[in-house]
Design a protein around this motif. Structure first.
Motif, PDB file in Angstrom:
ATOM      1  N   THR A  26     -31.239 -21.628   2.402  1.00 40.99           N
ATOM      2  CA  THR A  26     -29.750 -21.380   1.730  1.00 40.99           C
ATOM      3  C   THR A  26     -28.923 -20.847   2.778  1.00 40.99           C
ATOM      4  O   THR A  26     -29.219 -19.809   3.469  1.00 40.99           O
ATOM      5  N   LEU A  27     -27.628 -21.404   2.766  1.00 40.56           N
ATOM      6  CA  LEU A  27     -26.733 -20.970   3.784  1.00 40.56           C
ATOM      7  C   LEU A  27     -25.733 -20.279   3.042  1.00 40.56           C
ATOM      8  O   LEU A  27     -24.985 -20.874   2.080  1.00 40.56           O
ATOM      9  N   MET A  28     -25.383 -19.141   3.677  1.00 44.94           N
ATOM     10  CA  MET A  28     -24.557 -18.161   2.990  1.00 44.94           C
ATOM     11  C   MET A  28     -23.388 -17.857   3.824  1.00 44.94           C
ATOM     12  O   MET A  28     -23.660 -17.135   4.881  1.00 44.94           O
ATOM     13  N   MET A  29     -22.266 -18.288   3.466  1.00 43.29           N
ATOM     14  CA  MET A  29     -20.858 -18.135   4.313  1.00 43.29           C
ATOM     15  C   MET A  29     -20.237 -16.936   3.738  1.00 43.29           C
ATOM     16  O   MET A  29     -19.761 -16.900   2.436  1.00 43.29           O
ATOM     17  N   VAL A  30     -19.986 -16.018   4.502  1.00 41.47           N
ATOM     18  CA  VAL A  30     -19.155 -14.518   4.113  1.00 41.47           C
ATOM     19  C   VAL A  30     -17.865 -14.451   4.812  1.00 41.47           C
ATOM     20  O   VAL A  30     -17.894 -14.096   6.012  1.00 41.47           O
ATOM     21  N   ALA A  31     -16.696 -14.795   4.218  1.00 41.72           N
ATOM     22  CA  ALA A  31     -15.431 -14.310   4.797  1.00 41.72           C
ATOM     23  C   ALA A  31     -14.833 -12.986   4.378  1.00 41.72           C
ATOM     24  O   ALA A  31     -14.722 -12.850   3.208  1.00 41.72           O
ATOM     25  N   GLN A  32     -14.905 -12.085   5.423  1.00 48.10           N
ATOM     26  CA  GLN A  32     -14.936 -10.446   5.056  1.00 48.10           C
ATOM     27  C   GLN A  32     -13.669 -10.207   5.295  1.00 48.10           C
ATOM     28  O   GLN A  32     -13.079 -10.343   6.463  1.00 48.10           O
ATOM     29  N   PRO A  33     -12.823  -9.416   4.231  1.00 38.93           N
ATOM     30  CA  PRO A  33     -11.563  -8.751   4.763  1.00 38.93           C
ATOM     31  C   PRO A  33     -11.550  -7.509   5.336  1.00 38.93           C
ATOM     32  O   PRO A  33     -12.518  -7.038   5.345  1.00 38.93           O
ATOM     33  N   ALA A  34     -10.387  -7.133   5.660  1.00 36.41           N
ATOM     34  CA  ALA A  34     -10.241  -5.593   6.271  1.00 36.41           C
ATOM     35  C   ALA A  34     -11.432  -5.244   6.929  1.00 36.41           C
ATOM     36  O   ALA A  34     -11.522  -4.092   6.809  1.00 36.41           O
ATOM     37  N   GLU A  43      -4.994 -10.438   2.873  1.00 36.01           N
ATOM     38  CA  GLU A  43      -5.641 -11.631   3.243  1.00 36.01           C
ATOM     39  C   GLU A  43      -5.595 -12.764   2.051  1.00 36.01           C
ATOM     40  O   GLU A  43      -6.378 -13.428   2.188  1.00 36.01           O
ATOM     41  N   LYS A  44      -4.673 -12.731   1.063  1.00 32.41           N
ATOM     42  CA  LYS A  44      -4.743 -13.624   0.170  1.00 32.41           C
ATOM     43  C   LYS A  44      -4.801 -15.101   0.431  1.00 32.41           C
ATOM     44  O   LYS A  44      -5.682 -15.972   0.053  1.00 32.41           O
ATOM     45  N   ASN A  45      -3.856 -15.456   1.236  1.00 35.62           N
ATOM     46  CA  ASN A  45      -3.799 -16.856   1.578  1.00 35.62           C
ATOM     47  C   ASN A  45      -4.695 -17.397   2.519  1.00 35.62           C
ATOM     48  O   ASN A  45      -5.103 -18.595   2.517  1.00 35.62           O
ATOM     49  N   THR A  46      -5.223 -16.545   3.407  1.00 43.94           N
ATOM     50  CA  THR A  46      -6.218 -16.791   4.232  1.00 43.94           C
ATOM     51  C   THR A  46      -7.255 -17.112   3.470  1.00 43.94           C
ATOM     52  O   THR A  46      -8.271 -18.057   3.774  1.00 43.94           O
ATOM     53  N   ALA A  47      -7.682 -16.285   2.581  1.00 44.66           N
ATOM     54  CA  ALA A  47      -9.035 -16.330   1.714  1.00 44.66           C
ATOM     55  C   ALA A  47      -8.852 -17.590   0.757  1.00 44.66           C
ATOM     56  O   ALA A  47      -9.628 -18.609   0.680  1.00 44.66           O
ATOM     57  N   VAL A  58     -14.286 -11.276  -3.709  1.00 47.48           N
ATOM     58  CA  VAL A  58     -15.033 -10.118  -3.475  1.00 47.48           C
ATOM     59  C   VAL A  58     -15.036  -9.163  -2.569  1.00 47.48           C
ATOM     60  O   VAL A  58     -14.590  -9.467  -1.594  1.00 47.48           O
ATOM     61  N   GLY A  59     -14.888  -7.926  -3.224  1.00 44.48           N
ATOM     62  CA  GLY A  59     -14.290  -6.876  -2.330  1.00 44.48           C
ATOM     63  C   GLY A  59     -13.141  -7.005  -1.761  1.00 44.48           C
ATOM     64  O   GLY A  59     -12.759  -6.760  -0.500  1.00 44.48           O
ATOM     65  N   GLY A  60     -12.145  -7.301  -2.657  1.00 44.15           N
ATOM     66  CA  GLY A  60     -10.873  -7.600  -2.123  1.00 44.15           C
ATOM     67  C   GLY A  60     -10.516  -9.096  -1.926  1.00 44.15           C
ATOM     68  O   GLY A  60     -10.860  -9.778  -2.972  1.00 44.15           O
ATOM     69  N   PHE A  61     -10.137  -9.500  -0.811  1.00 38.91           N
ATOM     70  CA  PHE A  61      -9.903 -10.923  -0.686  1.00 38.91           C
ATOM     71  C   PHE A  61     -11.055 -11.420   0.108  1.00 38.91           C
ATOM     72  O   PHE A  61     -10.988 -12.532   1.050  1.00 38.91           O
ATOM     73  N   GLY A  62     -12.367 -11.084  -0.036  1.00 38.60           N
ATOM     74  CA  GLY A  62     -13.390 -11.688   0.430  1.00 38.60           C
ATOM     75  C   GLY A  62     -13.788 -12.888  -0.214  1.00 38.60           C
ATOM     76  O   GLY A  62     -13.496 -13.211  -1.363  1.00 38.60           O
ATOM     77  N   VAL A  63     -14.514 -13.765   0.624  1.00 34.29           N
ATOM     78  CA  VAL A  63     -14.929 -15.073  -0.244  1.00 34.29           C
ATOM     79  C   VAL A  63     -16.484 -15.195   0.673  1.00 34.29           C
ATOM     80  O   VAL A  63     -16.852 -14.805   1.239  1.00 34.29           O
ATOM     81  N   VAL A  64     -17.139 -15.771  -0.866  1.00 35.83           N
ATOM     82  CA  VAL A  64     -18.714 -16.067  -0.639  1.00 35.83           C
ATOM     83  C   VAL A  64     -19.032 -17.450  -0.888  1.00 35.83           C
ATOM     84  O   VAL A  64     -18.443 -17.808  -1.930  1.00 35.83           O
ATOM     85  N   GLY A  65     -19.489 -18.184  -0.117  1.00 36.41           N
ATOM     86  CA  GLY A  65     -19.867 -19.428  -0.183  1.00 36.41           C
ATOM     87  C   GLY A  65     -21.439 -19.680  -0.081  1.00 36.41           C
ATOM     88  O   GLY A  65     -21.849 -19.322   0.771  1.00 36.41           O
ATOM     89  N   LEU A  66     -22.050 -20.382  -1.244  1.00 34.03           N
ATOM     90  CA  LEU A  66     -23.518 -20.701  -1.122  1.00 34.03           C
ATOM     91  C   LEU A  66     -23.922 -22.113  -1.121  1.00 34.03           C
ATOM     92  O   LEU A  66     -23.346 -23.098  -2.004  1.00 34.03           O
ATOM     93  N   THR A  74     -11.568 -11.612   8.434  1.00 35.23           N
ATOM     94  CA  THR A  74     -10.304 -12.505   8.339  1.00 35.23           C
ATOM     95  C   THR A  74      -8.915 -11.727   8.494  1.00 35.23           C
ATOM     96  O   THR A  74      -7.700 -12.657   8.522  1.00 35.23           O
ATOM     97  N   ASP A  75      -8.879 -10.511   8.767  1.00 37.33           N
ATOM     98  CA  ASP A  75      -7.443  -9.734   8.723  1.00 37.33           C
ATOM     99  C   ASP A  75      -6.883  -9.936  10.109  1.00 37.33           C
ATOM    100  O   ASP A  75      -7.794  -9.946  11.078  1.00 37.33           O
ATOM    101  N   ALA A  76      -5.937  -9.685  10.137  1.00 37.00           N
ATOM    102  CA  ALA A  76      -4.943  -9.575  11.515  1.00 37.00           C
ATOM    103  C   ALA A  76      -4.513  -8.240  11.913  1.00 37.00           C
ATOM    104  O   ALA A  76      -4.673  -7.318  10.929  1.00 37.00           O
ATOM    105  N   LEU A  77      -3.733  -7.952  12.916  1.00 37.53           N
ATOM    106  CA  LEU A  77      -3.373  -6.600  13.347  1.00 37.53           C
ATOM    107  C   LEU A  77      -1.565  -6.375  13.203  1.00 37.53           C
ATOM    108  O   LEU A  77      -1.220  -7.583  13.455  1.00 37.53           O
ATOM    109  N   PRO A  78      -1.245  -5.201  12.964  1.00 41.71           N
ATOM    110  CA  PRO A  78       0.285  -5.044  13.166  1.00 41.71           C
ATOM    111  C   PRO A  78       0.917  -5.152  14.656  1.00 41.71           C
ATOM    112  O   PRO A  78       1.059  -3.788  15.172  1.00 41.71           O
TER     113      PRO A  78
END
Length: 437
Positions: free
Chosen positions: A153-161, A49-53, A71-79, A94-98
């Protein structure tokens, strides 16, 4: 009468605010729809999920978040810190399916890549994660625009896998709650293929199931198909095991406890007249209660061993039962108190007629892991209706089956779904930030 008049300004203010939020989101819809179409047409498999992240990180940075990637691969954390107050975490996967998309939409994904086994596969957001991410960004925009109306505090977490049950584990292992922030509440949403767009549904308590992937290798003594009496046929043993497994739920586990044991794959042998040396089974196990999960696994081991011994195999040739712990997902338990607060906030925003009570489902989601850490943080995930309303009504009228999640034909009514998702998530977060008022 006096009490009623005193409450009236609050009601009117609430209604005015709801109109304002809906109008603000409507104004942003061209941007959100553009983001959705980009994500839909550029899906990436789990662990890729590199480009998505990068895109999600860019969206959050533009809004003023302090952003950390990988973070944890292609995870994103925004504070985003906005004074003293609670920390509210919003998570999107964030991940898709085959899957090769077969929706026939002009914007359908045409992406094909090599998977981990070097097989060329199509890639599609067949589980609605593109909707999740777009709603995630939309809610972040609205909460930034409304920062004068909340503190904390607003914590936005985009989680891969998520699709392989690995993303939440990886992000937590890298210190999501210790290196970044410890949330007071964790929120998530998931598109539903059985609820009309414009509505949401929430299940207090258990919402999604424990999931285990189990491999069973059934051993035997092979030989010629014309002389079965000289062999111990693993195909016959595997057949006995498949039937016996069905009695675990019906005869070993309390009927008051949900349990599913499905044999999804059986492979053995190479030719008509050859009795092979082994057969392989693949199972999925579903439950809610951790004790039921343990009972399922223990009974499978006991039962398969007993069947093998009854056929005359020595103990060292008993079936091998392997639980793929890397793919194990715990059940998701929506904290009842938090679920009620979220329900009330969304009702106030969307209207009570658009907020349904959902029943638990046997699908799995690694979102549940966020509520099982030592920090013991309350979590709630709600279902976001994705079915075009007219299509939903037609299906209800004529008893038609709608495309499910993970279907190559799943195509949500994305404008209405996104709009509803942003409104519901924004209202939920605002309600939690301001619950002490």
């Amino acid at each position: 009468m006096k009490k009623l008049l005193m409450c009236l300004p609050l009601v009117l203010a609430s209604q005015a605010y709801a109109v304002s939020l809906a109008q603000n989101i409507q104004s942003d819809m061209p941007n959100l729809e553009s983001l959705y179409l980009h994500l839909h047409q550029n899906p990436e498999l789990s662990y890729q999920e590199k480009n998505t992240a990068v895109r999600l990180a860019s969206e959050l940075k533009a809004l003023g978040f302090d952003v950390t990637q990988r973070v944890g691969g292609f995870g994103v954390v925004g504070l985003l810190k906005n004074g003293e107050g609670p920390t509210v975490m919003i998570r999107a996967d964030t991940d898709a399916l085959p899957i090769i998309e077969q929706t026939g939409k002009k914007y359908a994904s045409k992406v094909k890549v090599l998977d981990s086994n070097n097989n060329k596969v199509g890639v599609m957001h067949g589980c609605g994660h593109d909707i999740h991410m777009t709603s995630f960004v939309g809610a972040a925009k609205q909460l930034v625009a409304l920062r004068s109306k909340w503190q904390g505090t607003l914590m936005m977490v985009a989680q891969p896998a998520e699709e392989v049950g690995a993303g939440a584990k990886a992000m937590l292992k890298e210190g999501l709650f210790t290196q970044f922030a410890k949330p007071d509440h964790v929120l998530g949403l998931h598109v539903s293929a059985s609820v009309p767009a414009g509505k949401v549904a929430i299940a207090p308590g258990y919402a999604l199931a424990n999931v285990d992937s189990v491999d069973i290798t059934v051993k035997g003594k092979g030989g010629h198909g014309a002389y079965p009496h000289t062999t111990v046929d693993p195909v016959v043993l595997a057949s006995r095991i498949v039937l016996a497994l069905q009695t675990i739920t019906s005869r070993e586990i309390s009927p008051l406890q949900p349990s599913v044991i499905t044999v999804g794959s059986i492979h053995g042998g190479s030719k008509h007249n050859i009795i092979s040396n082994e057969v392989k089974l693949q199972l999925t196990l579903r439950s809610y209660d951790p004790k039921v999960r343990e009972q399922q696994i223990a009974t499978i081991k006991r039962m398969t061993k007993g069947i093998a011994l009854s056929a005359g195999l020595p103990e060292e040739m008993a079936p091998v039962v392997y639980v793929n712990t890397d793919e194990t997902i715990p059940s998701t338990y929506n904290d009842p108190d938090l679920a009620l607060k979220v329900t009330n906030a969304i009702r106030q925003e969307l209207g009570s007629e658009n907020v349904l009570k959902s029943e638990p489902v046997m699908a799995g989601e690694d979102f549940g892991l966020y509520g099982l850490t030592d920090e013991d943080i309350p979590i709630t995930i709600f279902w976001l209706g994705g079915v075009e309303p007219a299509l939903y009504e037609k299906a209800q009228t004529y008893g038609e089956t709608l495309p499910s999640l993970h279907s190559s034909e799943f195509a949500p009514d994305y404008p209405l779904t996104i709009k509803t998702g942003v409104r519901a998530m924004t209202a939920s977060a605002l309600g939690l930030f301001n619950q002490s008022e």
